[in-house]
Structures are given as C-alpha cells and as structure tokens.
Design an enzyme around this catalytic site. Structure first.
Site, PDB file in Angstrom:
ATOM      1  N   ARG A  97      -4.781   2.066 -13.182  1.00  0.00           N
ATOM      2  CA  ARG A  97      -3.419   2.253 -12.692  1.00  0.00           C
ATOM      3  C   ARG A  97      -2.747   0.952 -12.276  1.00  0.00           C
ATOM      4  O   ARG A  97      -3.300   0.157 -11.529  1.00  0.00           O
ATOM      5  CB  ARG A  97      -3.405   3.239 -11.517  1.00  0.00           C
ATOM      6  CG  ARG A  97      -1.995   3.597 -11.050  1.00  0.00           C
ATOM      7  CD  ARG A  97      -1.999   4.716 -10.051  1.00  0.00           C
ATOM      8  NE  ARG A  97      -2.193   6.008 -10.688  1.00  0.00           N
ATOM      9  CZ  ARG A  97      -3.190   6.841 -10.401  1.00  0.00           C
ATOM     10  NH1 ARG A  97      -4.093   6.486  -9.506  1.00  0.00           N
ATOM     11  NH2 ARG A  97      -3.287   7.994 -11.007  1.00  0.00           N
ATOM     12  N   HIS A 117     -14.942   3.526 -14.909  1.00  0.00           N
ATOM     13  CA  HIS A 117     -14.796   2.723 -13.690  1.00  0.00           C
ATOM     14  C   HIS A 117     -16.073   1.950 -13.379  1.00  0.00           C
ATOM     15  O   HIS A 117     -16.143   1.215 -12.395  1.00  0.00           O
ATOM     16  CB  HIS A 117     -14.431   3.663 -12.529  1.00  0.00           C
ATOM     17  CG  HIS A 117     -14.006   2.973 -11.282  1.00  0.00           C
ATOM     18  ND1 HIS A 117     -14.773   2.964 -10.132  1.00  0.00           N
ATOM     19  CD2 HIS A 117     -12.895   2.257 -10.984  1.00  0.00           C
ATOM     20  CE1 HIS A 117     -14.148   2.291  -9.180  1.00  0.00           C
ATOM     21  NE2 HIS A 117     -13.010   1.840  -9.673  1.00  0.00           N
ATOM     22  N   ARG A 157     -10.128  -4.122 -13.987  1.00  0.00           N
ATOM     23  CA  ARG A 157      -8.991  -4.948 -13.557  1.00  0.00           C
ATOM     24  C   ARG A 157      -9.377  -6.411 -13.717  1.00  0.00           C
ATOM     25  O   ARG A 157     -10.453  -6.826 -13.306  1.00  0.00           O
ATOM     26  CB  ARG A 157      -8.618  -4.663 -12.097  1.00  0.00           C
ATOM     27  CG  ARG A 157      -8.164  -3.235 -11.833  1.00  0.00           C
ATOM     28  CD  ARG A 157      -7.567  -3.094 -10.434  1.00  0.00           C
ATOM     29  NE  ARG A 157      -7.425  -1.712 -10.045  1.00  0.00           N
ATOM     30  CZ  ARG A 157      -6.420  -0.916 -10.419  1.00  0.00           C
ATOM     31  NH1 ARG A 157      -5.473  -1.397 -11.206  1.00  0.00           N
ATOM     32  NH2 ARG A 157      -6.360   0.336 -10.021  1.00  0.00           N
ATOM     33  N   ASN A 180       0.826  -1.211   0.000  1.00  0.00           N
ATOM     34  CA  ASN A 180       0.000   0.000   0.000  1.00  0.00           C
ATOM     35  C   ASN A 180       0.854   1.252   0.000  1.00  0.00           C
ATOM     36  O   ASN A 180       0.596   2.219  -0.724  1.00  0.00           O
ATOM     37  CB  ASN A 180      -0.908   0.026   1.235  1.00  0.00           C
ATOM     38  CG  ASN A 180      -2.043  -0.974   1.160  1.00  0.00           C
ATOM     39  OD1 ASN A 180      -2.303  -1.563   0.123  1.00  0.00           O
ATOM     40  ND2 ASN A 180      -2.724  -1.172   2.276  1.00  0.00           N
ATOM     41  N   HIS A 220     -14.976  -3.556   0.074  1.00  0.00           N
ATOM     42  CA  HIS A 220     -14.905  -2.857  -1.213  1.00  0.00           C
ATOM     43  C   HIS A 220     -16.270  -2.465  -1.765  1.00  0.00           C
ATOM     44  O   HIS A 220     -16.356  -1.677  -2.703  1.00  0.00           O
ATOM     45  CB  HIS A 220     -14.170  -3.749  -2.232  1.00  0.00           C
ATOM     46  CG  HIS A 220     -13.732  -3.034  -3.470  1.00  0.00           C
ATOM     47  ND1 HIS A 220     -14.398  -3.153  -4.672  1.00  0.00           N
ATOM     48  CD2 HIS A 220     -12.701  -2.193  -3.692  1.00  0.00           C
ATOM     49  CE1 HIS A 220     -13.780  -2.425  -5.586  1.00  0.00           C
ATOM     50  NE2 HIS A 220     -12.750  -1.824  -5.024  1.00  0.00           N
TER      51      HIS A 220
END
Length: 708
Positions: free
Chosen positions: A421, A451, A391, A47, A608
């Site tokens: 990213r 997104h 992702r 992180n 999440h």
C-alpha cells in the site's frame, strides 16, 4: 486491576488511534529535543492521513452498504464507530495544535521563529518576492471556480488554499442604485483554489542579519503574494484559508483477464486519485459562505468526517523540517555498531558458512545485508539468487545489487509485491527496471499479499549446491533501516533454506501447498503452529512446570489468537507482550487475563521487529517473524516465521526482549481505558530507556569481547 469489562476486546481502530496518541505524547514530551518534537507532530499527521485513507474508508464502505459490521468490529456498529472516531480525532487535532503552539514558543527561546506573512521584515521582502517569482509561481496551480461546469479534482496528497475574492462594485452600478433608492447591489464574490506545491520544501528559511533563524511556511509565502497571483482582478478584499481532503485509498483491481497484473495495479493506482472523499479538514476561521461553497461543490456530506482545524494542515511536512544547523535540538545520531566477528571487508558468505549471525538494525549496521547481496552478485560460484521485496528505498541499493548479479550471469528471481500500500507505483517502476535487466519476476499469489522477508542463494561447492540466505522481520530498505528496529538472521542452515526455496516454489506453483519442516508459513500453518505452542505452555503450567510466553510485535488484533492467550492466562501462564501499535487484547482482567501484561514502546526509532519466545519448561523456543498476530497476517498473506537454533542468537533475542521489557521511560501500559499511562518507576529503580539500553547492550558486548 480492571474488575470488569464490557467486551473481551478493544476495538482495533480506537486502539490504533491510541497508538497515534502515543506519538503525540512524544511531541508533547519536554525531554524530547525540540526539532524532533516537531518531527513527531509530522509523524502523527502522516499516520492519521493513512488511517483515514484506509481504515476509516473501509468502515465507511461498510456503513454505506448498510452493514453493521458488529461481528468484524468486535461488537460496535460501523455507523457508531465512524462517529466515535471523528470525535476522537477532533480532540487529538485540538491537542496537536496546543502542542504546536508550545513548541513554537520554545523554539523562539532558542532563536528560531516560524513567522507568518504579516511578520516579514522589510529586509526580507526582496528575498520573499524573488523566491516566489522564481520558484513558487511557476509551480502554482490556481483555478477560478465560479464558472466551471465541473469542480476540479483535488488530490489528497496536497494541501490547498481556498481563496475568496470580494469584487469591487462598479461606480455606475452604485450610483444607479442610489438614484433609484434601491438597496446596494450584492457584491460579486469569486472563489478560487491554489494547490500548495509538493515539489518545494514547505519550510522556507529566510535571510537574517542576526544569529536568529526565521522560517516561513510556503502557505504563508503564497498568502503574502496573493496580490501578485490575482492582479488581473479588481477586488476590495481577499482571504485564503487552508483546506485538505482525504480520499478512499482502496484499490479496485480490474478482473479483465486480457490485462497483466502490472497494468491492473497501475490503473487502480491512477483511479485512487478519484476515490471517494472520506475526510475534509478546514481552517476553522474560514468564512461560512466559503466553507459552504466548497462542501457543496465537492459533494461532501455528513457521512464524511468533517473536521475543523487550525491555520495549517498537511503537518506531515514537519517530518522534513530543515535541521537549521542545530544538532543540539535533535536526538544525537548513534553510529550503527558492527556485528561481533562479522566484518564488512572479508567474505560474509564464508563467515555464515560456520555459524548463524543476527543483525539488529538500526543498532547494528544494515550494510551487512547489502554486502551479502553484492558478494553474491560477484561470486563466480553463486548460480542463483531468490528474494522477496515489499517496500524499497528511493534509490535502492538492493535493486542495484540484484541487477549487478543478473549482469554477471546469475539467475535472479524476485517476488515483488505490487500491492504494497502506497508503494505500488514505486514497485511497478522497479519491476519494469528489473525486467529490462533480465531478472525473472514473480507477482505474488492471487488473493494473497506476499509480506514475507526472505532471501536464498545457491552456490556450487564441490559439485554440490549449498544454500545461504537471510530471513528478516522487516523490509529490505536501507532508508527505513535507519529508523525502524528489525532483526535479520543470516544462516547457512540447509534445512531451513530448503524450506525457504519451497516458499519460492509456492509463489510459482501456488495450487500446491508444501509441507515445511522448520519454517512456519502463512496462510497455511501459522495459526495452528502458534496455537500448539501456546497449548504446550498451558500444559506445562497445569503440570506445575516453568512456563512463560513473551511476544513482541507491531499489532495484536486477531480475536481467536487473543482468546488463546486468555486461555493461557487462566491456566497460569505468565504472558508478557510488547505491542507497539494496535492491541485489542485487554490485559490484567481477573478471570480472563490477570497473568497478561502488555506495554508499548514509542521512542526515537519505530519498533518493528517481531520476536516470539515460548518458555517450554526452561528450554525456550524462539522465532522471528514477518507476521503480526492480525487476521490478515495469519490467514490472508504469505508470511514466514523462522525458528532460531543457534544458541548465541537465541540468547541475544531473549536478551533483546528483556531489555525492552525493563523500559521505564518510554513504555506505556496497554489498558481498556486507552489512556496511555506511562509505566511507573519504583523509587529504587534506575532510569531505563529501552532503546538507549539496547544500543548499550550491543556496544558492551563488543567491548567485553575486545577485552577478552
């Protein structure tokens, strides 16, 4: 209760560092299994790497450009913030070392020893030698630095050993100096750097004649073999200390119109390798002259974050620690539960045609999503599939299913975000693979990241097109679905799915802004829609009606959205927030936020999901969303929030929030002090660990229905 505050908001960077401190708390928690405590140390380190590559780098750019940044940083200058971040990180790094030492001692009590190069037993020497010669040596990159015209580029994905060789003085030079009464000649010092290979697991399990298990870090195995590496040099002493560099990961996208977006992103990813250094970590026992040599040669100065540390860096590798056949030192794996009345064996489309279903992974199986795509790929009546991808797993079953569909003659359209990213290279590879298989690709909207997590298929039924689809809070990634909590709605609601199709129309013709009857879509509608929902709760509160707001998300940092929640609090609306990461809102302040409570849950799974619940005078409205309440998600990305109309699904989401809110084991309180205090459990209150109880909730639902 906080009596007064200096600012209305907590700085987002310091709030994020506070979140990472919560991860470190898990590593320090003696109730967490030992090997998982090491895993949390790895997560903490990983992180922090990403934080420096992105956020610290962005603030540093502000500072170097001479901009104070006070407006966007919430009242603190960029220069001061950089200093404060570095101070916090140095303290956190020191704490992580302390925790690591404790864990290693606890491991020794369990017969597990992480040894260094001086502790290798005679019976292990042969294995270490052979392992080095056969596997490590061929993968090593070793560079002698003294005579190079240009210092080599050090990658920020690797750790390095900074090597110092003090060369032997020749007898002739020594005798000559002695004869003429001169000072002894200055010793020749050579410096080298060794890149620690990423292709080999950093933890090497050594042979043992007993039940004890011995591990050695690859760094130490290399140190043990320094003589082997530098055997052509005549030196009297040699030392090796670990260093690590972090670079600015900002992508600079070329404006050349002759290049495709894939070419531009590919080149930008390659250029990231030579990004400006923003952090340099070193073993604090390194010789001063060696440290000076590397800092000068790498042009690292006081504008960068220079952090002294322990003997080992790149501790993210602890995430890949071998399990050592010790399941007792790991969290017990819980098998994902089936969804009531939804089989993985029958037709999932047929089931969805009758009612909505919710999947809450990893408590329930992510396989339903793969099953949906595989069935659509084979179904002769399905004519098209449209999906957004952000992702993906390393060997993605989602991609496999989409290619299968294309080969079966379906029209497959994929919006893939090439600027996700640190997943840019992977997504480019998948894009090229899909393009080869005839899948139509969309590469987003200029200036906006896509997104949203949506999918819609079209199926011919009785000569009419009927839509089926799913909308999620998380990525369509079967690997992260094992450790990230996310909810996915499977629906056949034709009006909702018509809106989903409009989102795909926007991707292809993005100068046209669509109107949506059901979905809430960023960047055009999210802010105003949720303002209206909050305002309605304020109106109910002022009218004396029942009112509340319950929000669960990853991060809350948009100042205007926070101000709106402050307005709600002042009007008497009870606001409950479960914010896993950044929380720039300050709860519990009289006259500002006394009706707001905010907690963070950090546990075995990464929280999440985004769930938004508005009381609406005892007629709650519920949304799931891909968006956090961050300015980028509201105003600068394509995000989708979806209303929940099915009463069973709505109740399930409200129950899920309430189970999380009752947590009193892993719940920490957000506050201006950023002290991560755990929620205090009352004496008569039973232990309630939210993630365990969420699993139990779904398990009990299944058992009740089986009994019935």
């Amino acid at each position: 209760m906080i009596k007064a505050v200096q600012y209305r908001y907590i700085d987002r960077e310091k709030s994020w560092l506070s979140f990472n401190a919560r991860v470190l708390q898990e590593a320090a928690d003696p109730t967490v299994p030992l090997l998982d405590r090491l895993r949390f140390l790895g997560i903490f380190s990983n992180n922090l790497d990403e934080f420096f590559r992105v956020r610290f780098a962005a603030i540093r750019r502000l500072s170097l450009a001479g901009e104070s940044g006070e407006k966007v940083l919430g009242g603190i200058t960029s220069k001061k913030l950089l200093t404060e971040i570095t101070d916090i990180v140095i303290k956190q790094q020191s704490e992580s070392l302390r925790i690591l030492n404790i864990i290693e001692k606890e491991l020794e009590k369990e017969g597990i020893y992480i040894i260094n190069e001086t502790q290798i037993a005679p019976e292990q020497e042969g294995f270490v030698h052979d392992f080095f010669i056969q596997k490590v040596s061929p993968a090593l990159v070793t560079i002698i630095l003294n005579d190079l015209a240009e210092f080599p580029l050090l990658k920020d994905t690797s750790g390095y050993l900074a090597v110092k060789l003090v060369m032997k003085t020749s007898n002739d030079d020594a005798q000559s100096s002695s004869f003429f009464g001169l000072k002894k000649p200055k010793k020749d010092v050579r410096y080298a750097v060794i890149e620690i290979p990423n292709s080999i697991n950093r933890f090497v399990v050594l042979p043992s004649k007993s039940d004890k298990k011995y591990l050695i870090l690859l760094d130490n195995l290399i140190r043990y073999n320094l003589n082997n590496i530098f055997n052509i040099f005549e030196y009297e002493s040699i030392s090796a200390h670990m260093i690590k560099i972090t670079r600015d990961a900002q992508l600079e996208i070329d404006s050349d119109l002759s290049k495709s977006i894939v070419e531009k992103i590919s080149e930008s990813v390659k250029d990231r390798r030579i990004g400006e250094p923003v952090r340099f970590i070193y073993d604090q026992s390194i010789d001063k002259d060696t440290l000076k040599f590397f800092l000068e040669k790498m042009n690292i100065d006081s504008t960068d974050s220079i952090i002294p540390g322990g003997r080992y860096h790149n501790r993210r590798d602890y995430m890949n620690l071998p399990e050592l056949n010790r399941p007792d030192l790991l969290y017990q794996h819980k098998t994902p539960l089936p969804v009531e009345d939804l089989s993985l064996e029958g037709s999932i489309l047929q089931k969805i045609s009758t009612k909505d279903y919710l999947i809450n992974a990893p408590y329930q199986s992510f396989s339903y999503l793969i099953k949906f795509l595989r069935e659509a790929a084979l179904d002769p009546k399905v004519v098209s599939i449209k999906i957004t991808l952000y992702r993906l797993a390393k060997n993605s079953q989602v991609i496999s299913s989409l290619i299968n569909a294309a080969k079966n003659g379906k029209k497959v359209t994929v919006q893939i975000e090439l600027q996700a990213r640190f997943d840019e290279a992977s997504n480019i590879k998948y894009a090229e693979q899909m393009q080869t298989e005839g899948i139509e690709l969309i590469f987003g909207v200029k200036g906006l990241k896509v997104h949203s997590k949506i999918c819609v298929i079209e199926r011919l039924e009785e000569n009419k097109v009927k839509r089926y689809g799913f909308i999620s809070t998380g990525n369509f990634n079967e690997s992260t679905a094992k450790i990230y909590t996310d909810v996915t709605l499977f629906t056949c609601h034709q009006d909702i799915l018509k809106d989903v199709s409009k989102v795909f129309d926007f991707f292809e013709v993005n100068y046209r802004v669509h109107r949506y009857k059901h979905l809430v879509v960023s960047p055009h509608y999210t802010r105003n829609k949720f303002y209206k929902l909050i305002d309605r709760e304020i109106m109910h509160a002022l009218s004396g009606k029942e009112t509340f707001i319950k929000l669960k998300m990853n991060s809350l940092s948009d100042f205007r959205m926070i101000d709106k929640l402050y307005d709600a609090s002042r009007a008497g609306v009870k606001v409950k927030l479960i914010i896993r990461g950044i929380c720039s809102l300050i709860p519990g302040v009289k006259g500002m936020s006394e009706n707001i409570e905010a907690i963070s849950i950090v546990d075995n799974y990464l929280e999440h999901s985004r769930i938004f619940i508005f009381g609406n005078n005892d007629k709650p409205e519920v949304y799931i969303s891909s968006a956090d309440f961050m300015t980028r998600n509201i105003d600068a990305r394509v995000e989708v929030s979806c209303p929940i109309y099915d009463e069973d699904v709505k109740k399930e989401l409200i129950d899920s929030f309430d189970v999380g809110w009752k947590g009193n084991v892993k719940a920490r309180l957000h506050s201006e002090k950023l002290d991560n205090k755990y929620r205090v459990r009352n004496e008569d209150e039973r232990i309630f660990r939210a993630q365990v109880e969420t699993y139990n909730y779904y398990r009990d639902k299944l058992e009740v229905n089986l009994d019935e």
